[in-house]
Design a protein around this motif. Structure first.
Motif, PDB file in Angstrom:
ATOM      1  N   TYR A 181       0.799  -1.227   0.000  1.00  0.00           N
ATOM      2  CA  TYR A 181       0.000   0.000   0.000  1.00  0.00           C
ATOM      3  C   TYR A 181       0.833   1.279   0.000  1.00  0.00           C
ATOM      4  O   TYR A 181       0.308   2.360  -0.253  1.00  0.00           O
ATOM      5  CB  TYR A 181      -0.932   0.011   1.214  1.00  0.00           C
ATOM      6  CG  TYR A 181      -1.965  -1.089   1.155  1.00  0.00           C
ATOM      7  CD1 TYR A 181      -2.895  -1.127   0.123  1.00  0.00           C
ATOM      8  CD2 TYR A 181      -1.998  -2.097   2.102  1.00  0.00           C
ATOM      9  CE1 TYR A 181      -3.842  -2.137   0.052  1.00  0.00           C
ATOM     10  CE2 TYR A 181      -2.944  -3.117   2.035  1.00  0.00           C
ATOM     11  CZ  TYR A 181      -3.869  -3.126   1.008  1.00  0.00           C
ATOM     12  OH  TYR A 181      -4.799  -4.121   0.926  1.00  0.00           O
ATOM     13  N   SER A 182       2.100   1.183   0.279  1.00  0.00           N
ATOM     14  CA  SER A 182       2.888   2.415   0.413  1.00  0.00           C
ATOM     15  C   SER A 182       3.998   2.568  -0.626  1.00  0.00           C
ATOM     16  O   SER A 182       4.543   3.674  -0.770  1.00  0.00           O
ATOM     17  CB  SER A 182       3.521   2.476   1.808  1.00  0.00           C
ATOM     18  OG  SER A 182       4.380   1.367   2.016  1.00  0.00           O
ATOM     19  N   TYR A 183       4.350   1.505  -1.344  1.00  0.00           N
ATOM     20  CA  TYR A 183       5.481   1.590  -2.268  1.00  0.00           C
ATOM     21  C   TYR A 183       5.249   2.637  -3.354  1.00  0.00           C
ATOM     22  O   TYR A 183       6.106   3.475  -3.624  1.00  0.00           O
ATOM     23  CB  TYR A 183       5.749   0.228  -2.907  1.00  0.00           C
ATOM     24  CG  TYR A 183       6.858   0.263  -3.929  1.00  0.00           C
ATOM     25  CD1 TYR A 183       8.191   0.194  -3.537  1.00  0.00           C
ATOM     26  CD2 TYR A 183       6.578   0.390  -5.291  1.00  0.00           C
ATOM     27  CE1 TYR A 183       9.219   0.239  -4.467  1.00  0.00           C
ATOM     28  CE2 TYR A 183       7.594   0.445  -6.225  1.00  0.00           C
ATOM     29  CZ  TYR A 183       8.909   0.372  -5.806  1.00  0.00           C
ATOM     30  OH  TYR A 183       9.920   0.426  -6.730  1.00  0.00           O
ATOM     31  N   GLU A 184       4.078   2.616  -4.001  1.00  0.00           N
ATOM     32  CA  GLU A 184       3.799   3.566  -5.085  1.00  0.00           C
ATOM     33  C   GLU A 184       3.772   5.000  -4.564  1.00  0.00           C
ATOM     34  O   GLU A 184       4.220   5.916  -5.258  1.00  0.00           O
ATOM     35  CB  GLU A 184       2.470   3.221  -5.757  1.00  0.00           C
ATOM     36  CG  GLU A 184       2.526   1.962  -6.610  1.00  0.00           C
ATOM     37  CD  GLU A 184       1.252   1.769  -7.399  1.00  0.00           C
ATOM     38  OE1 GLU A 184       0.318   2.592  -7.240  1.00  0.00           O
ATOM     39  OE2 GLU A 184       1.179   0.808  -8.171  1.00  0.00           O
ATOM     40  N   TRP A 185       3.233   5.178  -3.370  1.00  0.00           N
ATOM     41  CA  TRP A 185       3.206   6.534  -2.791  1.00  0.00           C
ATOM     42  C   TRP A 185       4.621   7.063  -2.605  1.00  0.00           C
ATOM     43  O   TRP A 185       4.937   8.183  -3.002  1.00  0.00           O
ATOM     44  CB  TRP A 185       2.482   6.528  -1.444  1.00  0.00           C
ATOM     45  CG  TRP A 185       1.103   5.951  -1.462  1.00  0.00           C
ATOM     46  CD1 TRP A 185       0.309   5.716  -2.562  1.00  0.00           C
ATOM     47  CD2 TRP A 185       0.346   5.527  -0.324  1.00  0.00           C
ATOM     48  NE1 TRP A 185      -0.887   5.169  -2.168  1.00  0.00           N
ATOM     49  CE2 TRP A 185      -0.906   5.050  -0.814  1.00  0.00           C
ATOM     50  CE3 TRP A 185       0.582   5.507   1.049  1.00  0.00           C
ATOM     51  CZ2 TRP A 185      -1.897   4.555   0.034  1.00  0.00           C
ATOM     52  CZ3 TRP A 185      -0.413   5.029   1.904  1.00  0.00           C
ATOM     53  CH2 TRP A 185      -1.632   4.556   1.409  1.00  0.00           C
TER      54      TRP A 185
ATOM     55  N   ALA B 129      -6.332   2.672  -1.463  1.00  0.00           N
ATOM     56  CA  ALA B 129      -4.927   2.897  -1.835  1.00  0.00           C
ATOM     57  C   ALA B 129      -4.816   3.665  -3.145  1.00  0.00           C
ATOM     58  O   ALA B 129      -4.018   4.607  -3.263  1.00  0.00           O
ATOM     59  CB  ALA B 129      -4.196   1.560  -1.938  1.00  0.00           C
ATOM     60  N   THR B 130      -5.620   3.277  -4.153  1.00  0.00           N
ATOM     61  CA  THR B 130      -5.562   3.982  -5.438  1.00  0.00           C
ATOM     62  C   THR B 130      -6.134   5.393  -5.316  1.00  0.00           C
ATOM     63  O   THR B 130      -5.684   6.315  -6.011  1.00  0.00           O
ATOM     64  CB  THR B 130      -6.326   3.201  -6.518  1.00  0.00           C
ATOM     65  OG1 THR B 130      -7.666   2.941  -6.059  1.00  0.00           O
ATOM     66  CG2 THR B 130      -5.640   1.883  -6.830  1.00  0.00           C
TER      67      THR B 130
ATOM     68  N   VAL C 183      -1.583   7.402 -15.868  1.00  0.00           N
ATOM     69  CA  VAL C 183      -1.375   6.104 -15.220  1.00  0.00           C
ATOM     70  C   VAL C 183      -2.225   5.979 -13.958  1.00  0.00           C
ATOM     71  O   VAL C 183      -2.870   4.945 -13.719  1.00  0.00           O
ATOM     72  CB  VAL C 183       0.120   5.903 -14.892  1.00  0.00           C
ATOM     73  CG1 VAL C 183       0.313   4.662 -14.025  1.00  0.00           C
ATOM     74  CG2 VAL C 183       0.936   5.784 -16.167  1.00  0.00           C
ATOM     75  N   THR C 184      -2.243   7.028 -13.144  1.00  0.00           N
ATOM     76  CA  THR C 184      -2.982   6.980 -11.877  1.00  0.00           C
ATOM     77  C   THR C 184      -4.484   6.910 -12.094  1.00  0.00           C
ATOM     78  O   THR C 184      -5.182   6.142 -11.417  1.00  0.00           O
ATOM     79  CB  THR C 184      -2.635   8.213 -11.023  1.00  0.00           C
ATOM     80  OG1 THR C 184      -1.215   8.309 -10.878  1.00  0.00           O
ATOM     81  CG2 THR C 184      -3.254   8.094  -9.638  1.00  0.00           C
ATOM     82  N   VAL C 185      -4.999   7.694 -13.033  1.00  0.00           N
ATOM     83  CA  VAL C 185      -6.440   7.678 -13.306  1.00  0.00           C
ATOM     84  C   VAL C 185      -6.871   6.319 -13.862  1.00  0.00           C
ATOM     85  O   VAL C 185      -7.907   5.766 -13.456  1.00  0.00           O
ATOM     86  CB  VAL C 185      -6.820   8.809 -14.279  1.00  0.00           C
ATOM     87  CG1 VAL C 185      -8.256   8.643 -14.772  1.00  0.00           C
ATOM     88  CG2 VAL C 185      -6.664  10.161 -13.600  1.00  0.00           C
ATOM     89  N   LEU C 186      -6.095   5.763 -14.783  1.00  0.00           N
ATOM     90  CA  LEU C 186      -6.435   4.450 -15.335  1.00  0.00           C
ATOM     91  C   LEU C 186      -6.417   3.380 -14.252  1.00  0.00           C
ATOM     92  O   LEU C 186      -7.310   2.515 -14.195  1.00  0.00           O
ATOM     93  CB  LEU C 186      -5.456   4.087 -16.459  1.00  0.00           C
ATOM     94  CG  LEU C 186      -5.609   4.861 -17.774  1.00  0.00           C
ATOM     95  CD1 LEU C 186      -4.532   4.441 -18.765  1.00  0.00           C
ATOM     96  CD2 LEU C 186      -6.999   4.629 -18.383  1.00  0.00           C
ATOM     97  N   ASN C 187      -5.407   3.427 -13.402  1.00  0.00           N
ATOM     98  CA  ASN C 187      -5.318   2.463 -12.309  1.00  0.00           C
ATOM     99  C   ASN C 187      -6.509   2.607 -11.355  1.00  0.00           C
ATOM    100  O   ASN C 187      -7.080   1.604 -10.887  1.00  0.00           O
ATOM    101  CB  ASN C 187      -4.013   2.657 -11.551  1.00  0.00           C
ATOM    102  CG  ASN C 187      -3.740   1.536 -10.572  1.00  0.00           C
ATOM    103  OD1 ASN C 187      -4.172   0.397 -10.765  1.00  0.00           O
ATOM    104  ND2 ASN C 187      -3.012   1.830  -9.515  1.00  0.00           N
TER     105      ASN C 187
ATOM    106  N   LEU D  15      -4.160   8.847  -6.211  1.00  0.00           N
ATOM    107  CA  LEU D  15      -4.719   9.885  -7.073  1.00  0.00           C
ATOM    108  C   LEU D  15      -4.667  11.246  -6.390  1.00  0.00           C
ATOM    109  O   LEU D  15      -4.327  12.262  -7.015  1.00  0.00           O
ATOM    110  CB  LEU D  15      -6.164   9.528  -7.428  1.00  0.00           C
ATOM    111  CG  LEU D  15      -6.868  10.399  -8.479  1.00  0.00           C
ATOM    112  CD1 LEU D  15      -6.136  10.326  -9.817  1.00  0.00           C
ATOM    113  CD2 LEU D  15      -8.314   9.956  -8.638  1.00  0.00           C
ATOM    114  N   GLY D  16      -4.963  11.270  -5.099  1.00  0.00           N
ATOM    115  CA  GLY D  16      -4.899  12.519  -4.347  1.00  0.00           C
ATOM    116  C   GLY D  16      -3.480  13.046  -4.223  1.00  0.00           C
ATOM    117  O   GLY D  16      -3.258  14.260  -4.291  1.00  0.00           O
ATOM    118  N   ILE D  17      -2.503  12.153  -4.055  1.00  0.00           N
ATOM    119  CA  ILE D  17      -1.097  12.563  -3.940  1.00  0.00           C
ATOM    120  C   ILE D  17      -0.620  13.214  -5.232  1.00  0.00           C
ATOM    121  O   ILE D  17       0.050  14.255  -5.213  1.00  0.00           O
ATOM    122  CB  ILE D  17      -0.224  11.350  -3.575  1.00  0.00           C
ATOM    123  CG1 ILE D  17      -0.501  10.903  -2.138  1.00  0.00           C
ATOM    124  CG2 ILE D  17       1.262  11.689  -3.740  1.00  0.00           C
ATOM    125  CD1 ILE D  17       0.219   9.630  -1.739  1.00  0.00           C
TER     126      ILE D  17
END
Length: 271
Positions: free
Chosen positions: A137-141, A207-208, A186-190, A212-214
Protein backbone atom coordinates in the motif's frame (compact mmCIF):
# COMPACT_ATOMS: atom_id res chain seq x y z
CA UNK A 1 19.81 25.71 0.34
CA UNK A 2 20.11 27.14 -3.16
CA UNK A 3 23.86 27.64 -2.76
CA UNK A 4 24.30 24.14 -1.36
CA UNK A 5 22.42 22.63 -4.31
CA UNK A 6 24.46 24.76 -6.70
CA UNK A 7 27.78 23.54 -5.25
CA UNK A 8 26.59 19.93 -5.23
CA UNK A 9 25.61 19.91 -8.91
CA UNK A 10 28.74 21.79 -9.90
CA UNK A 11 30.71 18.87 -8.46
CA UNK A 12 28.52 16.41 -10.34
CA UNK A 13 29.23 18.31 -13.56
CA UNK A 14 32.93 17.50 -13.23
CA UNK A 15 32.35 13.73 -13.08
CA UNK A 16 32.56 11.64 -16.27
CA UNK A 17 29.26 10.68 -17.92
CA UNK A 18 29.88 6.94 -17.54
CA UNK A 19 29.99 7.28 -13.76
CA UNK A 20 26.32 8.30 -13.75
CA UNK A 21 25.46 5.25 -15.85
CA UNK A 22 27.25 2.97 -13.38
CA UNK A 23 25.43 4.65 -10.47
CA UNK A 24 22.05 3.87 -12.06
CA UNK A 25 23.06 0.26 -12.76
CA UNK A 26 24.31 -0.21 -9.19
CA UNK A 27 21.03 1.23 -7.85
CA UNK A 28 19.04 -1.25 -9.95
CA UNK A 29 21.12 -4.13 -8.60
CA UNK A 30 20.53 -3.02 -5.00
CA UNK A 31 16.83 -2.57 -5.74
CA UNK A 32 16.66 -6.25 -6.79
CA UNK A 33 17.81 -7.50 -3.38
CA UNK A 34 14.20 -8.09 -2.21
CA UNK A 35 13.57 -10.11 -5.37
CA UNK A 36 16.57 -12.33 -4.60
CA UNK A 37 15.36 -12.85 -1.04
CA UNK A 38 11.90 -13.88 -2.23
CA UNK A 39 13.04 -15.62 -5.39
CA UNK A 40 12.48 -19.18 -4.19
CA UNK A 41 8.89 -18.56 -3.08
CA UNK A 42 8.07 -16.52 -6.20
CA UNK A 43 9.57 -19.18 -8.47
CA UNK A 44 7.72 -22.00 -6.70
CA UNK A 45 4.40 -20.14 -6.96
CA UNK A 46 4.96 -19.45 -10.65
CA UNK A 47 5.70 -23.07 -11.47
CA UNK A 48 2.76 -24.21 -9.41
CA UNK A 49 0.52 -22.22 -11.75
CA UNK A 50 2.22 -23.37 -14.95
CA UNK A 51 3.21 -26.92 -13.99
CA UNK A 52 0.79 -28.37 -16.52
CA UNK A 53 2.44 -26.47 -19.36
CA UNK A 54 5.85 -28.05 -18.62
CA UNK A 55 5.18 -31.55 -17.24
CA UNK A 56 8.00 -33.26 -15.43
CA UNK A 57 9.99 -30.08 -14.75
CA UNK A 58 11.21 -29.72 -11.19
CA UNK A 59 12.27 -26.16 -10.23
CA UNK A 60 14.32 -27.63 -7.40
CA UNK A 61 16.85 -28.80 -10.01
CA UNK A 62 17.83 -25.25 -10.84
CA UNK A 63 21.39 -24.29 -9.78
CA UNK A 64 21.80 -22.13 -6.68
CA UNK A 65 23.28 -19.20 -8.57
CA UNK A 66 20.26 -18.98 -10.88
CA UNK A 67 18.38 -16.43 -8.80
CA UNK A 68 21.42 -14.16 -8.62
CA UNK A 69 21.87 -14.35 -12.38
CA UNK A 70 18.20 -13.51 -12.93
CA UNK A 71 18.44 -10.53 -10.58
CA UNK A 72 21.53 -9.14 -12.33
CA UNK A 73 19.94 -9.62 -15.75
CA UNK A 74 16.80 -7.86 -14.51
CA UNK A 75 18.96 -4.98 -13.28
CA UNK A 76 20.58 -4.63 -16.72
CA UNK A 77 17.16 -4.71 -18.39
CA UNK A 78 15.85 -2.00 -16.04
CA UNK A 79 18.97 0.08 -16.64
CA UNK A 80 18.57 -0.28 -20.42
CA UNK A 81 14.92 0.79 -20.27
CA UNK A 82 15.86 3.81 -18.17
CA UNK A 83 18.59 4.88 -20.62
CA UNK A 84 16.20 4.49 -23.55
CA UNK A 85 13.50 6.61 -21.88
CA UNK A 86 16.12 9.15 -20.76
CA UNK A 87 17.44 9.46 -24.32
CA UNK A 88 14.05 10.28 -25.83
CA UNK A 89 13.04 12.61 -22.98
CA UNK A 90 16.35 14.49 -23.18
CA UNK A 91 15.92 14.87 -26.94
CA UNK A 92 12.54 16.46 -26.27
CA UNK A 93 13.75 18.69 -23.43
CA UNK A 94 17.10 19.77 -24.88
CA UNK A 95 15.79 21.23 -28.11
CA UNK A 96 15.43 24.76 -29.37
CA UNK A 97 16.27 27.32 -26.73
CA UNK A 98 16.78 24.59 -24.13
CA UNK A 99 20.02 23.61 -25.86
CA UNK A 100 21.65 26.36 -23.88
CA UNK A 101 21.67 23.92 -20.96
CA UNK A 102 24.90 22.02 -20.35
CA UNK A 103 24.24 18.50 -21.69
CA UNK A 104 26.83 16.74 -19.56
CA UNK A 105 25.55 18.36 -16.39
CA UNK A 106 21.96 17.55 -17.33
CA UNK A 107 22.86 13.89 -17.93
CA UNK A 108 24.82 13.51 -14.70
CA UNK A 109 22.18 15.29 -12.64
CA UNK A 110 19.33 13.13 -13.95
CA UNK A 111 21.24 9.85 -13.62
CA UNK A 112 22.55 10.47 -10.10
CA UNK A 113 19.19 11.78 -8.90
CA UNK A 114 17.44 8.71 -10.27
CA UNK A 115 20.11 6.44 -8.77
CA UNK A 116 19.54 7.93 -5.30
CA UNK A 117 15.77 7.58 -5.65
CA UNK A 118 16.03 3.98 -6.90
CA UNK A 119 18.41 3.10 -4.09
CA UNK A 120 16.02 4.44 -1.44
CA UNK A 121 12.90 2.72 -2.80
CA UNK A 122 14.93 -0.44 -3.44
CA UNK A 123 15.99 -0.66 0.19
CA UNK A 124 12.44 0.21 1.22
CA UNK A 125 11.29 -2.80 -0.81
CA UNK A 126 12.76 -4.98 1.93
CA UNK A 127 9.47 -4.31 3.73
CA UNK A 128 7.95 -6.69 1.16
CA UNK A 129 9.82 -9.47 2.96
CA UNK A 130 9.09 -8.47 6.54
CA UNK A 131 5.88 -6.41 6.26
CA UNK A 132 4.23 -7.21 2.91
CA UNK A 133 0.99 -5.35 3.61
CA UNK A 134 2.86 -2.13 4.36
CA UNK A 135 4.85 -2.53 1.15
CA UNK A 136 1.82 -3.16 -1.07
CA UNK A 137 0.00 0.00 0.00
CA UNK A 138 2.89 2.42 0.41
CA UNK A 139 5.48 1.59 -2.27
CA UNK A 140 3.80 3.57 -5.09
CA UNK A 141 3.21 6.53 -2.79
CA UNK A 142 6.85 6.67 -1.73
CA UNK A 143 8.10 6.10 -5.28
CA UNK A 144 6.12 9.02 -6.70
CA UNK A 145 6.83 11.41 -3.81
CA UNK A 146 10.58 10.74 -3.95
CA UNK A 147 10.79 11.10 -7.73
CA UNK A 148 8.85 14.38 -7.70
CA UNK A 149 10.74 15.84 -4.74
CA UNK A 150 14.26 14.82 -5.74
CA UNK A 151 13.90 15.93 -9.35
CA UNK A 152 12.45 19.27 -8.21
CA UNK A 153 15.59 19.81 -6.14
CA UNK A 154 17.63 18.59 -9.10
CA UNK A 155 16.20 21.28 -11.35
CA UNK A 156 16.70 23.97 -8.71
CA UNK A 157 20.35 22.96 -8.42
CA UNK A 158 20.83 22.97 -12.19
CA UNK A 159 19.19 26.28 -12.88
CA UNK A 160 21.58 28.23 -10.67
CA UNK A 161 24.53 27.55 -12.94
CA UNK A 162 23.57 25.62 -16.05
CA UNK A 163 20.19 26.96 -17.18
CA UNK A 164 19.93 30.23 -19.08
CA UNK A 165 17.79 32.66 -17.05
CA UNK A 166 15.84 33.67 -20.16
CA UNK A 167 14.67 30.09 -20.76
CA UNK A 168 14.38 28.67 -17.24
CA UNK A 169 10.59 28.45 -17.34
CA UNK A 170 10.48 27.05 -20.89
CA UNK A 171 12.57 24.07 -19.80
CA UNK A 172 10.78 23.50 -16.50
CA UNK A 173 7.31 23.72 -18.06
CA UNK A 174 8.22 20.90 -20.45
CA UNK A 175 9.44 18.73 -17.60
CA UNK A 176 6.36 19.56 -15.52
CA UNK A 177 4.00 18.71 -18.37
CA UNK A 178 5.70 15.41 -19.24
CA UNK A 179 5.80 14.17 -15.65
CA UNK A 180 2.27 15.08 -14.58
CA UNK A 181 0.59 14.07 -17.85
CA UNK A 182 2.24 10.66 -17.58
CA UNK A 183 1.56 10.29 -13.84
CA UNK A 184 -2.01 11.53 -14.21
CA UNK A 185 -2.88 9.11 -17.02
CA UNK A 186 -1.37 6.10 -15.22
CA UNK A 187 -2.98 6.98 -11.88
CA UNK A 188 -6.44 7.68 -13.31
CA UNK A 189 -6.44 4.45 -15.33
CA UNK A 190 -5.32 2.46 -12.31
CA UNK A 191 -8.03 4.10 -10.19
CA UNK A 192 -10.77 3.37 -12.75
CA UNK A 193 -9.73 -0.26 -13.19
CA UNK A 194 -9.73 -0.72 -9.42
CA UNK A 195 -13.09 0.95 -8.81
CA UNK A 196 -14.81 -0.81 -11.72
CA UNK A 197 -13.57 -4.26 -10.66
CA UNK A 198 -16.19 -5.73 -8.28
CA UNK A 199 -13.68 -8.24 -6.90
CA UNK A 200 -11.32 -5.56 -5.60
CA UNK A 201 -11.26 -5.15 -1.81
CA UNK A 202 -11.98 -1.79 -0.22
CA UNK A 203 -8.33 -1.45 0.82
CA UNK A 204 -7.24 -1.44 -2.85
CA UNK A 205 -9.78 1.23 -3.71
CA UNK A 206 -8.58 3.36 -0.79
CA UNK A 207 -4.93 2.90 -1.84
CA UNK A 208 -5.56 3.98 -5.44
CA UNK A 209 -7.69 6.91 -4.23
CA UNK A 210 -4.86 8.08 -1.97
CA UNK A 211 -2.41 7.79 -4.89
CA UNK A 212 -4.72 9.89 -7.07
CA UNK A 213 -4.90 12.52 -4.35
CA UNK A 214 -1.10 12.56 -3.94
CA UNK A 215 -0.55 13.17 -7.68
CA UNK A 216 -3.16 15.95 -7.77
CA UNK A 217 -1.75 17.59 -4.64
CA UNK A 218 1.82 17.46 -5.96
CA UNK A 219 0.75 19.04 -9.27
CA UNK A 220 -1.06 21.87 -7.49
CA UNK A 221 1.73 22.50 -4.96
CA UNK A 222 4.41 22.73 -7.65
CA UNK A 223 2.15 24.83 -9.89
CA UNK A 224 1.50 27.48 -7.25
CA UNK A 225 5.12 27.51 -6.05
CA UNK A 226 7.88 26.58 -8.46
CA UNK A 227 5.91 26.74 -11.74
CA UNK A 228 4.52 30.27 -11.24
CA UNK A 229 7.73 31.48 -9.61
CA UNK A 230 9.88 30.41 -12.58
CA UNK A 231 7.39 31.87 -15.05
CA UNK A 232 7.60 35.26 -13.34
CA UNK A 233 11.37 34.96 -12.99
CA UNK A 234 11.82 34.29 -16.72
CA UNK A 235 9.58 37.24 -17.65
CA UNK A 236 11.59 39.59 -15.43
CA UNK A 237 14.89 38.29 -16.80
CA UNK A 238 13.76 38.88 -20.37
CA UNK A 239 12.73 42.45 -19.55
CA UNK A 240 16.22 43.15 -18.22
CA UNK A 241 17.95 41.39 -21.11
CA UNK A 242 19.85 43.71 -23.46
CA UNK A 243 20.87 42.15 -26.81
CA UNK A 244 24.46 42.79 -27.93
CA UNK A 245 24.93 45.49 -30.61
CA UNK A 246 25.31 44.21 -34.19
CA UNK A 247 28.85 44.30 -35.64
CA UNK A 248 30.02 46.93 -38.13
CA UNK A 249 29.26 46.25 -41.76
CA UNK A 250 26.06 44.28 -41.02
CA UNK A 251 23.49 47.01 -40.70
CA UNK A 252 24.86 48.20 -37.39
CA UNK A 253 24.66 51.92 -38.15
CA UNK A 254 23.74 53.04 -41.64
CA UNK A 255 20.83 51.84 -43.72
CA UNK A 256 23.18 50.09 -46.12
CA UNK A 257 25.34 48.51 -43.50
CA UNK A 258 28.10 51.14 -43.55
CA UNK A 259 30.75 51.11 -40.85
CA UNK A 260 30.04 54.81 -40.20
CA UNK A 261 27.01 56.12 -38.33
CA UNK A 262 24.38 58.05 -40.29
CA UNK A 263 25.23 61.44 -38.74
CA UNK A 264 28.79 61.27 -40.15
CA UNK A 265 27.61 60.23 -43.60
CA UNK A 266 25.22 63.18 -43.97
CA UNK A 267 27.37 65.69 -42.06
CA UNK A 268 28.66 67.28 -45.27
CA UNK A 269 25.11 67.99 -46.42
CA UNK A 270 24.25 70.01 -43.36
CA UNK A 271 21.95 67.30 -41.94
Amino acid sequence: MANALKRFYEKLGKLPTWSGMLAVLAAFIVANIPTMLQFDSIWASMWELYSEAVPGFDPQNLPGYYKYMISVISAFIGWGIFELIFYFVSMLILQGSARRMNRKMFSNAVRYTFAVQKLIVGLYSLTAVYAPEVYVYSYEWLDFILLTTLFSFCFLGLKETYVNDNFVFDIYSRLYAIWFIYSGIVTVLNFLMTVLDPTMPVSEIVATSVMLGIVAAAALILYFTLFKKLKQEQAENRKRFTPPPPPFGQGGFGQGGSDKPDDEIFKGYGL
